[in-house]
Design a protein around this motif. Structure first.
Motif, PDB file in Angstrom:
ATOM      1  N   ARG A 227      76.893  59.391 107.692  1.00  0.00           N
ATOM      2  CA  ARG A 227      77.978  59.257 106.747  1.00  0.00           C
ATOM      3  C   ARG A 227      77.870  59.176 105.645  1.00  0.00           C
ATOM      4  O   ARG A 227      79.064  59.146 104.543  1.00  0.00           O
ATOM      5  N   GLY A 228      76.887  59.445 104.887  1.00  0.00           N
ATOM      6  CA  GLY A 228      76.576  59.396 103.242  1.00  0.00           C
ATOM      7  C   GLY A 228      77.233  58.049 102.840  1.00  0.00           C
ATOM      8  O   GLY A 228      77.297  57.067 103.429  1.00  0.00           O
ATOM      9  N   ASP A 281      75.771  55.690 111.169  1.00  0.00           N
ATOM     10  CA  ASP A 281      75.566  54.958 112.347  1.00  0.00           C
ATOM     11  C   ASP A 281      75.234  55.807 113.782  1.00  0.00           C
ATOM     12  O   ASP A 281      75.175  57.026 113.711  1.00  0.00           O
ATOM     13  N   ASP A 282      75.589  54.772 115.009  1.00  0.00           N
ATOM     14  CA  ASP A 282      75.718  55.782 116.451  1.00  0.00           C
ATOM     15  C   ASP A 282      76.920  56.880 116.865  1.00  0.00           C
ATOM     16  O   ASP A 282      76.786  56.782 118.393  1.00  0.00           O
ATOM     17  N   LEU A 283      77.869  56.500 116.365  1.00  0.00           N
ATOM     18  CA  LEU A 283      79.299  57.028 116.580  1.00  0.00           C
ATOM     19  C   LEU A 283      79.016  58.370 115.890  1.00  0.00           C
ATOM     20  O   LEU A 283      77.729  59.290 115.083  1.00  0.00           O
ATOM     21  N   SER A 284      78.952  59.874 117.510  1.00  0.00           N
ATOM     22  CA  SER A 284      78.651  61.007 117.129  1.00  0.00           C
ATOM     23  C   SER A 284      80.083  61.910 116.029  1.00  0.00           C
ATOM     24  O   SER A 284      81.022  61.159 116.772  1.00  0.00           O
ATOM     25  N   GLY A 285      79.683  62.882 115.659  1.00  0.00           N
ATOM     26  CA  GLY A 285      80.894  63.838 115.544  1.00  0.00           C
ATOM     27  C   GLY A 285      80.757  63.369 113.813  1.00  0.00           C
ATOM     28  O   GLY A 285      80.469  61.763 113.481  1.00  0.00           O
ATOM     29  N   SER A 286      81.419  63.866 113.151  1.00  0.00           N
ATOM     30  CA  SER A 286      81.091  63.714 111.231  1.00  0.00           C
ATOM     31  C   SER A 286      83.023  63.829 111.369  1.00  0.00           C
ATOM     32  O   SER A 286      83.909  63.939 111.905  1.00  0.00           O
ATOM     33  N   GLY A 287      83.232  63.005 110.031  1.00  0.00           N
ATOM     34  CA  GLY A 287      84.750  62.811 108.949  1.00  0.00           C
ATOM     35  C   GLY A 287      85.732  62.152 110.721  1.00  0.00           C
ATOM     36  O   GLY A 287      86.292  62.725 111.065  1.00  0.00           O
ATOM     37  N   HIS A 299      77.516  51.148 115.836  1.00  0.00           N
ATOM     38  CA  HIS A 299      76.503  49.882 114.853  1.00  0.00           C
ATOM     39  C   HIS A 299      76.805  51.037 113.882  1.00  0.00           C
ATOM     40  O   HIS A 299      76.148  52.091 114.065  1.00  0.00           O
ATOM     41  N   GLN A 300      76.115  50.044 112.632  1.00  0.00           N
ATOM     42  CA  GLN A 300      75.194  50.648 111.138  1.00  0.00           C
ATOM     43  C   GLN A 300      74.079  50.125 110.916  1.00  0.00           C
ATOM     44  O   GLN A 300      74.272  48.928 110.540  1.00  0.00           O
ATOM     45  N   LEU A 301      73.775  51.051 109.615  1.00  0.00           N
ATOM     46  CA  LEU A 301      72.594  50.750 108.721  1.00  0.00           C
ATOM     47  C   LEU A 301      72.880  50.781 107.918  1.00  0.00           C
ATOM     48  O   LEU A 301      73.158  52.092 107.430  1.00  0.00           O
ATOM     49  N   VAL A 302      73.213  50.217 106.775  1.00  0.00           N
ATOM     50  CA  VAL A 302      74.181  50.425 105.124  1.00  0.00           C
ATOM     51  C   VAL A 302      72.717  50.272 104.350  1.00  0.00           C
ATOM     52  O   VAL A 302      72.449  49.001 103.910  1.00  0.00           O
ATOM     53  N   GLN A 303      72.739  50.711 103.556  1.00  0.00           N
ATOM     54  CA  GLN A 303      72.108  51.083 102.265  1.00  0.00           C
ATOM     55  C   GLN A 303      72.671  50.620 100.951  1.00  0.00           C
ATOM     56  O   GLN A 303      73.359  51.817 100.932  1.00  0.00           O
TER      57      GLN A 303
END
Length: 371
Positions: A227-228, A281-287, A299-303
């Protein structure tokens, strides 16, 4: 039991009263009854005394009989199998601690200070290195294995630093040492003696430096979509606001968490500001501008880059689980570890019981030192 004693006493009193009221006149010879038996007054008196003796015997023996009945009812039933107490498995904690101390003392010791190793190893030692040439700035046990009952192979990782004669230090990095430790005492101390209360340990040789364990390749993370850091996605906004409140304490976490989720911010707050530098994250699709239906899990991995109170930036990573509710994303949990794909996890190999060559040939020390 009390009721029996009262009834017996009542019977004795009634018997005595009956004797006093109906005592017949003694005659030289009484007439026989219809059955042909002669019954004299002396015989009746003896019978009464016999009844009284029997009743009082019942009164006196009542408590003893009651106790006997209680003990027989509370005893173990015949034929019922008694539970088998499982043997306590031997614990590696004691041998591991001794091995770690031994390695630290070994690295520090040198010519003239061999006696510093005596609490761990009673064999003959002659060192030629200058004392203090090497030190372990950090150490920890990374592996332990009972190669024989009461005999352990312990591997210690030590962060070693070398020191020269001019006082300069050079970091040598992490080195690995394997030690054989004999343990005596109870299973909780790594030994095999039943009922023992005193434990003792002894190294069977000087440490052996060994190669580093094989490094595992990290499994594939389950976050397929990037997701940037500047995305306006609602899930990104939720993660950004939650972590800012969690790390700086400037807002209430309830604004960002699901109902029933109990999370506390770090106190005192270690950071003054938090900036998200990347989210996967583990959801497909952008935006994903529209929040999915209620109950959807993300589920997210946040830096993040968190700035401490002195102005220094610190890089951190957080694995979060979000759930959708009423058109918004909410944090359901801060996960223990980032999610990985199940197919990327290494398969469990069967444990090996073959002792290593050095452990199999090592001879136990005859006189372990007591701890």
């Amino acid at each position: 039991m009390k009721r029996q004693r009262k009834a017996a006493k009542k019977h004795v009193i009634e018997t005595e009263a009956w004797e006093e009221e109906a005592e017949p006149q003694e005659t030289a010879a009484d007439e026989p009854d219809e059955t042909g038996w002669k019954t004299s007054t002396a015989q009746m008196a003896g019978l009464s005394r016999l009844v009284r003796v029997g009743v009082w015997a019942l009164v006196v023996s009542g408590p003893a009989l009651g106790m006997l009945a209680f003990l027989s009812s509370s005893g173990p039933a015949q034929g019922v199998a008694q539970p088998v107490v499982a043997a306590t498995p031997a614990s590696p904690v004691g041998p591991a601690a001794v091995a770690e101390l031994f390695v630290a003392a070994y690295l520090q010791a040198g010519q003239g200070t061999e006696r510093d190793l005596a609490p761990y190893y009673s064999g003959s030692v002659a060192l030629s290195v200058k004392p203090g040439t090497r030190t372990a700035t950090q150490s920890t046990v990374i592996a332990s294995r009972e190669v024989q009952p009461g005999y352990w192979s312990i591997t210690v990782a030590a962060n070693v630093t070398a020191h020269d004669d001019k006082g300069k230090s050079k970091r040598l990095g992490v080195q690995y040492f394997r030690v054989g430790i004999q343990a005596v005492g109870p299973a909780g101390a790594g030994g095999t003696e039943q009922g023992a209360t005193v434990a003792g340990y002894a190294a069977t040789s000087l440490p052996a430096q060994v190669a580093a364990p094989t490094a595992l390749k990290p499994g594939d993370l389950a976050y397929g979509t990037d997701r940037g850091s500047t995305s306006a996605d609602p899930s990104v906004e939720t993660a950004r606001g939650f972590l800012a409140a969690y790390l700086t304490g400037t807002a209430e976490l309830d604004r960002y968490t699901s109902p029933g989720t109990r999370l506390q911010p770090i106190s005192p707050a270690p950071y003054a500001a938090v900036k998200v530098t990347g989210i996967q994250d583990d959801l497909s699709g952008s935006g994903q501008q529209k929040v999915p239906a209620d109950g959807t899990v993300l589920h997210q991995l946040v830096q993040v880059e968190a700035t401490d109170q002195a102005g220094s930036p610190v890089a951190l990573s957080y694995a979060l689980t979000l759930k959708s509710r009423a058109g918004r994303w909410e944090v359901a949990s801060v996960d223990d570890a980032p999610a990985v794909r199940a197919s990327s996890l290494p398969s469990a190999a069967p444990p090996t019981t073959t002792p290593s060559p050095d452990a199999a040939t090592a001879s136990p020390s005859p006189s372990p030192s007591n701890s």
